[in-house]
Design a protein around this motif. Structure first.
Motif, PDB file in Angstrom:
ATOM      1  N   ASP A  78     -39.167  72.619 -14.363  1.00 39.57           N
ATOM      2  CA  ASP A  78     -39.985  71.599 -14.313  1.00 39.57           C
ATOM      3  C   ASP A  78     -39.438  70.224 -14.855  1.00 39.57           C
ATOM      4  OD1 ASP A  78     -41.680  72.837 -12.518  1.00 39.57           O
ATOM      5  OD2 ASP A  78     -43.299  73.135 -14.204  1.00 39.57           O
ATOM      6  N   TYR A  79     -38.543  70.482 -15.794  1.00 40.45           N
ATOM      7  CA  TYR A  79     -38.059  69.347 -16.802  1.00 40.45           C
ATOM      8  C   TYR A  79     -37.268  68.260 -16.035  1.00 40.45           C
ATOM      9  CZ  TYR A  79     -34.667  72.604 -18.269  1.00 40.45           C
ATOM     10  OH  TYR A  79     -33.518  73.668 -18.504  1.00 40.45           O
ATOM     11  N   TYR A  80     -36.646  68.632 -14.989  1.00 39.94           N
ATOM     12  CA  TYR A  80     -35.615  67.505 -14.367  1.00 39.94           C
ATOM     13  C   TYR A  80     -36.274  66.241 -14.008  1.00 39.94           C
ATOM     14  CZ  TYR A  80     -31.938  71.277 -14.769  1.00 39.94           C
ATOM     15  OH  TYR A  80     -31.178  71.973 -15.111  1.00 39.94           O
ATOM     16  N   SER A  81     -35.474  65.344 -14.098  1.00 39.32           N
ATOM     17  CA  SER A  81     -35.886  63.860 -13.429  1.00 39.32           C
ATOM     18  C   SER A  81     -34.470  63.388 -13.055  1.00 39.32           C
ATOM     19  CB  SER A  81     -36.456  63.030 -14.525  1.00 39.32           C
ATOM     20  OG  SER A  81     -35.761  63.039 -15.669  1.00 39.32           O
ATOM     21  N   LYS A  82     -34.781  62.150 -12.340  1.00 41.09           N
ATOM     22  CA  LYS A  82     -33.508  61.493 -11.953  1.00 41.09           C
ATOM     23  C   LYS A  82     -32.400  62.655 -11.107  1.00 41.09           C
ATOM     24  CE  LYS A  82     -34.225  57.414 -14.458  1.00 41.09           C
ATOM     25  NZ  LYS A  82     -33.604  56.650 -15.569  1.00 41.09           N
ATOM     26  N   THR A  83     -31.169  62.408 -11.759  1.00 47.89           N
ATOM     27  CA  THR A  83     -30.355  63.276 -11.091  1.00 47.89           C
ATOM     28  C   THR A  83     -30.373  64.669 -11.225  1.00 47.89           C
ATOM     29  OG1 THR A  83     -28.592  61.320 -11.963  1.00 47.89           O
ATOM     30  CG2 THR A  83     -27.852  63.486 -11.576  1.00 47.89           C
ATOM     31  N   VAL A  84     -29.866  65.222 -10.347  1.00 46.74           N
ATOM     32  CA  VAL A  84     -29.748  66.796 -10.347  1.00 46.74           C
ATOM     33  C   VAL A  84     -28.618  67.047  -9.424  1.00 46.74           C
ATOM     34  CG1 VAL A  84     -32.196  67.588 -10.727  1.00 46.74           C
ATOM     35  CG2 VAL A  84     -31.400  66.849  -8.139  1.00 46.74           C
ATOM     36  N   PHE A  85     -27.780  68.026  -9.739  1.00 48.46           N
ATOM     37  CA  PHE A  85     -26.399  68.349  -9.041  1.00 48.46           C
ATOM     38  C   PHE A  85     -26.445  69.909  -9.105  1.00 48.46           C
ATOM     39  CE2 PHE A  85     -25.300  67.740 -13.268  1.00 48.46           C
ATOM     40  CZ  PHE A  85     -24.095  68.653 -13.666  1.00 48.46           C
ATOM     41  N   GLU A  86     -25.460  70.392  -8.103  1.00 48.23           N
ATOM     42  CA  GLU A  86     -25.239  71.926  -8.015  1.00 48.23           C
ATOM     43  C   GLU A  86     -23.998  71.814  -7.491  1.00 48.23           C
ATOM     44  OE1 GLU A  86     -27.746  74.437  -5.896  1.00 48.23           O
ATOM     45  OE2 GLU A  86     -29.298  74.341  -7.200  1.00 48.23           O
ATOM     46  N   TRP A  87     -22.928  72.518  -8.199  1.00 50.22           N
ATOM     47  CA  TRP A  87     -21.625  73.075  -7.532  1.00 50.22           C
ATOM     48  C   TRP A  87     -21.757  74.078  -6.902  1.00 50.22           C
ATOM     49  CZ3 TRP A  87     -17.560  70.014  -7.219  1.00 50.22           C
ATOM     50  CH2 TRP A  87     -17.426  68.888  -8.064  1.00 50.22           C
ATOM     51  N   VAL A  88     -21.682  74.455  -5.436  1.00 50.30           N
ATOM     52  CA  VAL A  88     -22.037  75.618  -4.871  1.00 50.30           C
ATOM     53  C   VAL A  88     -20.736  76.080  -4.277  1.00 50.30           C
ATOM     54  CG1 VAL A  88     -24.335  75.223  -4.350  1.00 50.30           C
ATOM     55  CG2 VAL A  88     -22.661  74.405  -2.907  1.00 50.30           C
ATOM     56  N   THR A  89     -20.638  77.427  -3.689  1.00 49.58           N
ATOM     57  CA  THR A  89     -19.502  78.162  -2.961  1.00 49.58           C
ATOM     58  C   THR A  89     -20.106  78.901  -2.056  1.00 49.58           C
ATOM     59  OG1 THR A  89     -17.479  79.202  -3.256  1.00 49.58           O
ATOM     60  CG2 THR A  89     -19.342  79.804  -4.676  1.00 49.58           C
ATOM     61  N   ASP A  90     -19.176  78.974  -0.793  1.00 52.12           N
ATOM     62  CA  ASP A  90     -19.702  80.178   0.044  1.00 52.12           C
ATOM     63  C   ASP A  90     -18.530  81.379   0.052  1.00 52.12           C
ATOM     64  OD1 ASP A  90     -17.189  79.082   0.917  1.00 52.12           O
ATOM     65  OD2 ASP A  90     -17.929  78.227   2.833  1.00 52.12           O
ATOM     66  N   LYS A  91     -18.062  81.479  -0.990  1.00 53.43           N
ATOM     67  CA  LYS A  91     -17.169  82.560  -1.439  1.00 53.43           C
ATOM     68  C   LYS A  91     -17.928  83.817  -1.822  1.00 53.43           C
ATOM     69  CE  LYS A  91     -13.708  79.913   0.201  1.00 53.43           C
ATOM     70  NZ  LYS A  91     -13.329  80.128   1.515  1.00 53.43           N
ATOM     71  N   LEU A  92     -19.012  83.807  -2.338  1.00 50.24           N
ATOM     72  CA  LEU A  92     -19.721  84.825  -3.233  1.00 50.24           C
ATOM     73  C   LEU A  92     -20.764  85.157  -2.462  1.00 50.24           C
ATOM     74  CD1 LEU A  92     -19.448  83.527  -6.716  1.00 50.24           C
ATOM     75  CD2 LEU A  92     -17.944  84.905  -5.532  1.00 50.24           C
ATOM     76  N   GLY A  93     -21.001  85.237  -1.227  1.00 45.49           N
ATOM     77  CA  GLY A  93     -22.195  85.612  -0.546  1.00 45.49           C
ATOM     78  C   GLY A  93     -23.554  84.779  -1.134  1.00 45.49           C
ATOM     79  N   ALA A  94     -24.849  85.491  -1.394  1.00 42.58           N
ATOM     80  CA  ALA A  94     -25.817  84.649  -1.409  1.00 42.58           C
ATOM     81  C   ALA A  94     -25.854  83.999  -2.699  1.00 42.58           C
ATOM     82  CB  ALA A  94     -26.972  86.086  -1.512  1.00 42.58           C
ATOM     83  N   GLN A  95     -25.250  84.423  -3.952  1.00 49.27           N
ATOM     84  CA  GLN A  95     -25.068  83.875  -5.186  1.00 49.27           C
ATOM     85  C   GLN A  95     -23.966  82.709  -5.246  1.00 49.27           C
ATOM     86  OE1 GLN A  95     -27.521  85.193  -6.926  1.00 49.27           O
ATOM     87  NE2 GLN A  95     -27.698  86.908  -5.457  1.00 49.27           N
ATOM     88  N   GLY A  96     -24.478  81.618  -4.560  1.00 47.72           N
ATOM     89  CA  GLY A  96     -23.532  80.648  -4.393  1.00 47.72           C
ATOM     90  C   GLY A  96     -23.400  79.482  -5.382  1.00 47.72           C
ATOM     91  N   THR A  97     -24.467  79.314  -6.061  1.00 52.20           N
ATOM     92  CA  THR A  97     -24.483  78.302  -7.329  1.00 52.20           C
ATOM     93  C   THR A  97     -23.510  78.614  -8.260  1.00 52.20           C
ATOM     94  OG1 THR A  97     -26.782  77.680  -6.757  1.00 52.20           O
ATOM     95  CG2 THR A  97     -25.892  76.875  -8.872  1.00 52.20           C
ATOM     96  N   VAL A  98     -22.647  77.964  -8.728  1.00 51.99           N
ATOM     97  CA  VAL A  98     -21.484  78.089  -9.679  1.00 51.99           C
ATOM     98  C   VAL A  98     -21.809  77.491 -11.151  1.00 51.99           C
ATOM     99  CG1 VAL A  98     -18.822  77.974 -10.493  1.00 51.99           C
ATOM    100  CG2 VAL A  98     -19.522  78.725  -8.126  1.00 51.99           C
ATOM    101  N   CYS A  99     -22.327  76.147 -10.841  1.00 47.81           N
ATOM    102  CA  CYS A  99     -22.914  75.369 -12.017  1.00 47.81           C
ATOM    103  C   CYS A  99     -23.981  74.349 -11.597  1.00 47.81           C
ATOM    104  CB  CYS A  99     -21.699  74.488 -12.262  1.00 47.81           C
ATOM    105  SG  CYS A  99     -21.774  73.371 -13.609  1.00 47.81           S
ATOM    106  N   ALA A 100     -24.818  74.046 -12.180  1.00 50.70           N
ATOM    107  CA  ALA A 100     -26.117  73.195 -11.903  1.00 50.70           C
ATOM    108  C   ALA A 100     -26.692  72.631 -13.223  1.00 50.70           C
ATOM    109  CB  ALA A 100     -26.958  74.175 -11.065  1.00 50.70           C
ATOM    110  N   GLY A 101     -27.187  71.205 -12.942  1.00 51.98           N
ATOM    111  CA  GLY A 101     -27.682  70.783 -13.901  1.00 51.98           C
ATOM    112  C   GLY A 101     -28.487  69.512 -13.627  1.00 51.98           C
TER     113      GLY A 101
END
Length: 429
Positions: A263-286
């Motif tokens: 709930d605490y996010y505002s303005k910028t949000v981002f995710e680094w995602v991959t299609d190499k790991l199946g369903a678990q695609g988010t590598v880094c987020a913030g």
């Protein structure tokens, strides 16, 4: 017969043959953050439950379903930390290190805990590296966080396998206007939503946007778009971020459904995602959480950060076969000594070499053994060279240096010249 002891489901041992990769990845990250001017902070793994209810939000999946919460002997409700940002904010508030507008660029590493269904890349005890920055409110620091992760992907050899997704959630006021419009639209099509989305519509409607249900996704095609409700401040901020990423040559895509699960996010949000790991695609987020410090009892303080899961990052590095070959070798040189007098001399000689070559990985044989058995252990260690010290070598104050990986013939080297010789041949090897 009693049940054999074993680890809790979803909480895994990291065995000796796995730890070199962990240390390699952790070392890459820590050196990079040092180079960018970030300082490490370490927080407890247990916090008062109220901390996470107040920061993450009581109607989030984490607080409702996933936290490990218990009462201690004093009757206090405690929780194993499910994420690091709330604990980091608590720490900087408690110690006053962001007061008076002090800029803090911090990072941490450690285990987090969530009671989820264990699967590849998702565990109940998992490890995160997190970064938090306080009292910088411009898009430049948002860009720096993304740029340094881009550099990390390059150093780990995974840059071609990840994609950056961006969105802006705007201020709390902008989100409130958008939330009202979204709820009105979805309420008119309530029967077409899946059961989980119907529940979220009442408690946390923005989370409906990241549903995986295909029927609900079809309903969302014509739903109001958050970008149309952004305030001017957030719009300018987001344009500034995109301009900096363009200048740095970092590709990205805008994902209007990216809202993050906290709930605490505002303005910028981002995710680094991959299609190499199946369903678990988010590598880094913030993203940004400019209201969180105030929400937790502090003075208005801007904040932005990210977290990356170490298990998932290692899985991606391994999947792409980007593990350096030298990690398989834990020993550079193995010293074999035959007879008690040689063992005593070997101990002194090995310490002298370590003094001269502090980065050399030298293992001295323990447990005595025959010539054949010691050489078998030397070969199993993965060492490039075996050092041989017996009665003849002891009398002449020399040591035999035998290549174990096909680097030439055995040589005899004087004790005083051993460190210099190893410095040359081990680097060449």
């Amino acid at each position: 017969m009693s049940k054999s002891l074993q680890a809790i489901r979803g909480m895994n041992d990291i065995l000796p043959d796995q730890t070199p990769v962990w240390r390699y990845v952790e070392g890459k990250v820590s050196r990079l953050l040092d180079n960018y001017g970030y300082k490490q902070i370490r927080m407890p793994i247990v916090e008062f439950t109220e901390l996470f209810k107040r920061s993450i939000g009581e109607v989030t999946d984490i607080v409702e379903k996933e936290m490990y919460t218990f009462e201690d002997r004093n009757g206090d409700s405690l929780t194993l930390r499910p994420e690091g940002t709330a604990a980091c904010v608590r720490a900087v508030l408690e110690h006053g290190i962001t007061g008076g507008g002090q800029v803090q660029k911090l990072w941490y590493i450690g285990p987090m805990f969530r009671h989820e269904r264990p699967q590849k890349g998702r565990y109940r005890q998992f490890h995160q590296i997190g970064v938090e920055v306080f009292n910088l409110d411009g898009p430049d620091i948002d860009a720096e966080l993304i740029v340094l992760t881009w550099r990390l992907w390059g150093e780990l050899g995974i840059r071609d396998a990840v994609k950056l997704e961006l969105n802006s959630l705007g201020t709390s006021e902008a989100r409130a206007r958008y939330r009202a419009a979204l709820v009105q639209y979805l309420s008119s099509r309530l029967s077409e939503l899946d059961e989980d989305s119907q529940r979220r519509l009442k408690s946390n409607p923005l989370r409906v946007l990241d549903t995986k249900n295909a029927d609900t996704q079809a309903v969302l095609v014509d739903a109001p778009k958050l970008v149309d409700y952004l305030d001017e401040e957030s719009r300018v901020h987001f344009e500034g971020l995109k301009a900096r990423l363009d200048a740095a040559g970092i590709p990205y895509v805008i994902n209007p459904k990216l809202v993050r699960g906290l709930d605490y996010y505002s303005k910028t949000v981002f995710e680094w995602v991959t299609d190499k790991l199946g369903a678990q695609g988010t590598v880094c987020a913030g993203g940004r959480y400019d209201g969180l410090v105030e929400q937790m009892g502090g003075k208005p303080t801007t904040g932005v950060g990210f977290a990356m899961g170490i298990e998932r990052l290692i899985l991606l590095v391994e999947t792409l076969e980007q593990i350096p070959q030298e990690l398989a070798r834990q020993v550079d040189v193995y010293l074999c000594a035959f007879g008690e007098a040689a063992e005593l001399a070997a101990l002194a000689l090995s310490e002298r070499v370590r003094d001269q070559l502090p980065n050399l990985r030298l293992q001295i044989n323990a447990g005595a053994g025959s010539f054949k058995s010691q050489f078998k252990k030397a070969d199993k260690s993965g060492a490039l060279y075996a050092l041989i010290l017996g009665d003849d070598e002891l009398a002449q104050q020399v040591v035999g240096v035998k290549p174990l990986r096909g680097q030439g013939e055995q040589q005899t080297i004087a004790w005083d010249a051993l460190a210099e010789h190893l410095a040359t041949c081990v680097v060449q090897g």
